[in-house]
Design a protein around this motif. Sequence first.
Motif, PDB file in Angstrom:
ATOM      1  N   ARG A 166      32.478  35.775  27.937  1.00 17.76           N
ATOM      2  CA  ARG A 166      31.745  36.925  28.098  1.00 17.76           C
ATOM      3  C   ARG A 166      31.691  37.260  26.498  1.00 17.76           C
ATOM      4  O   ARG A 166      30.730  38.215  26.434  1.00 17.76           O
TER       5      ARG A 166
ATOM      6  N   ASP B  41      41.549  37.407  26.261  1.00 15.19           N
ATOM      7  CA  ASP B  41      40.543  37.478  27.067  1.00 15.19           C
ATOM      8  C   ASP B  41      39.108  36.940  26.485  1.00 15.19           C
ATOM      9  O   ASP B  41      37.947  37.312  26.553  1.00 15.19           O
TER      10      ASP B  41
ATOM     11  N   SER C 284      43.286  35.957  30.421  1.00 12.37           N
ATOM     12  CA  SER C 284      42.860  36.391  31.644  1.00 12.37           C
ATOM     13  C   SER C 284      41.435  35.545  31.861  1.00 12.37           C
ATOM     14  O   SER C 284      40.885  34.874  31.043  1.00 12.37           O
ATOM     15  N   TRP C 285      41.022  35.861  33.270  1.00 11.83           N
ATOM     16  CA  TRP C 285      39.793  35.220  33.629  1.00 11.83           C
ATOM     17  C   TRP C 285      38.755  35.896  34.407  1.00 11.83           C
ATOM     18  O   TRP C 285      39.297  36.580  35.436  1.00 11.83           O
ATOM     19  N   ASN C 286      37.719  35.989  33.701  1.00 18.69           N
ATOM     20  CA  ASN C 286      36.664  36.966  34.435  1.00 18.69           C
ATOM     21  C   ASN C 286      36.227  36.252  35.631  1.00 18.69           C
ATOM     22  O   ASN C 286      35.987  35.119  36.023  1.00 18.69           O
TER      23      ASN C 286
ATOM     24  N   SER D 138      43.779  36.776  37.730  1.00 18.29           N
ATOM     25  CA  SER D 138      43.250  35.673  37.026  1.00 18.29           C
ATOM     26  C   SER D 138      43.195  34.500  37.307  1.00 18.29           C
ATOM     27  O   SER D 138      42.509  33.358  37.462  1.00 18.29           O
TER      28      SER D 138
ATOM     29  N   ASP E  66      36.479  33.104  28.581  1.00 17.46           N
ATOM     30  CA  ASP E  66      35.812  32.847  29.881  1.00 17.46           C
ATOM     31  C   ASP E  66      34.170  32.967  29.229  1.00 17.46           C
ATOM     32  O   ASP E  66      33.197  33.010  30.264  1.00 17.46           O
TER      33      ASP E  66
ATOM     34  N   GLN F 175      35.933  44.357  31.236  1.00 10.90           N
ATOM     35  CA  GLN F 175      35.905  42.763  31.243  1.00 10.90           C
ATOM     36  C   GLN F 175      36.676  42.398  32.336  1.00 10.90           C
ATOM     37  O   GLN F 175      37.275  40.999  32.381  1.00 10.90           O
ATOM     38  N   GLY F 176      37.015  43.030  33.490  1.00  9.72           N
ATOM     39  CA  GLY F 176      37.643  42.514  34.723  1.00  9.72           C
ATOM     40  C   GLY F 176      39.057  41.873  34.333  1.00  9.72           C
ATOM     41  O   GLY F 176      39.731  41.304  34.965  1.00  9.72           O
ATOM     42  N   LYS F 177      39.861  42.620  33.292  1.00  6.79           N
ATOM     43  CA  LYS F 177      41.252  41.915  32.909  1.00  6.79           C
ATOM     44  C   LYS F 177      42.199  43.125  33.225  1.00  6.79           C
ATOM     45  O   LYS F 177      43.459  42.588  33.497  1.00  6.79           O
TER      46      LYS F 177
END
Length: 419
Positions: A138, A133, A167-169, A197, A136, A345-347
């Motif tokens: 973050r 993660d 992963s990609w935020n 993602s 991106d 973190q949106g993952k």
Amino acid sequence: MIRRAVRKIRRTFDEAVLATGLGARSDRRNVARWAEGRGGDAAGPHVVITAPGGGNIGDQALFEAFVESTSGPVVAVTSSADSVEVPAALAERVVVLVLPELVYGRGTARRPELERFARTVAGAASLSVIGADIMDGRYSLRASVNRSNVAAAVAALGIDTRIVGFSWNGSARVAARRALVSASTNGVVPMLRDPVSARRAAADGVRNIRETADIVFAADTVDTSSTSFVAGVTKPIALVNVSGLISRTFSQDDEFALIIGHLRTTGHHVILLPHVSRPKGDDLLACQSVYERVGAEDVTFVRELLTPAQIRGLTSIASITITGRMHLAIMTLWNAKPAITLATQGKVEGLMALIGAPELCVVPRAGFGADVVAAIDATIRADSPARRSIADALPRVKELARRNLEGLRTGHAVVEEVR
């Protein structure tokens, strides 16, 4: 006030410079020069840039899964001496190269390490960047940009270069996005670890995406010695992790008191299990706080970080896991058990979409304990929809995880550290 303003101006300036792509062009030029024109060699080592590690079981699990799933020698490029621990069974195959400035540095401090890296990777069979993660921007924007830039420079040598299982935020930082887009159009293979993602990255312009799963799903080691923590316990086991990262935002004690109270009433014995122990997010402290709140009745507090294989040993005997750490969730799902996971973190959304059980994803906000209790009740039965979805999806997910490492079961050269 003045210092804060100066820091903000400096940060804004740094972000603007990172977004220009000048660093990528400089890295490509210098790596080509220091590598002396040498491209890939199927008999060379696999070079892997590891995740930060150092007190994070998930990062260690990523490293071990990579080495276990490849053959031949491996050079592990790390940011510090304690970033990874090499298990004895893998020690003959692995050389650790500590280059703290390669990913996190800039300017003259980074230059000699970039040269050493270039001479190491010249003639390698492959370069893999553990994406997790951390691509991106973050967490650390400069580190994300440097990872993409270094990967692009190595791909330009004709070496198999990939960013594995990441992963990609949905709100990636501009400089990180531009760096990854550039890398993906210049020979680097971005391997997104979940469909959410992959869609986000494609929408941001990333090219040549390959959909995979987290490489920890490809692991194959289990150490059951950890089950001795609950020797003699006859009740179903529930693993509970309290994330120190989330505890930095608000106290979770009330929420986990509710959750553990509910697990007790449903007949479970709880193992409080830390997964990360770092100064900026220590699960040991967060778990200790909850333990002091709920007491020792039907609760075992593991006061140390276990190895990934030991974690898989525990998840093999657990009925359910509640966690704020995604790789504990993955190592639970690896054993076909449900893991109710607090999403940061949106993952996590992508992970649960991959296994077809979105109900296991809970937002960590005030009152989330009631949401977790509802998820426990919906999942606790052996024939629950979530358990069926996990069982159905798991073979395909493990196959997707192995796609990250396709072509890396090669390499026969003796690894020598480049000085």
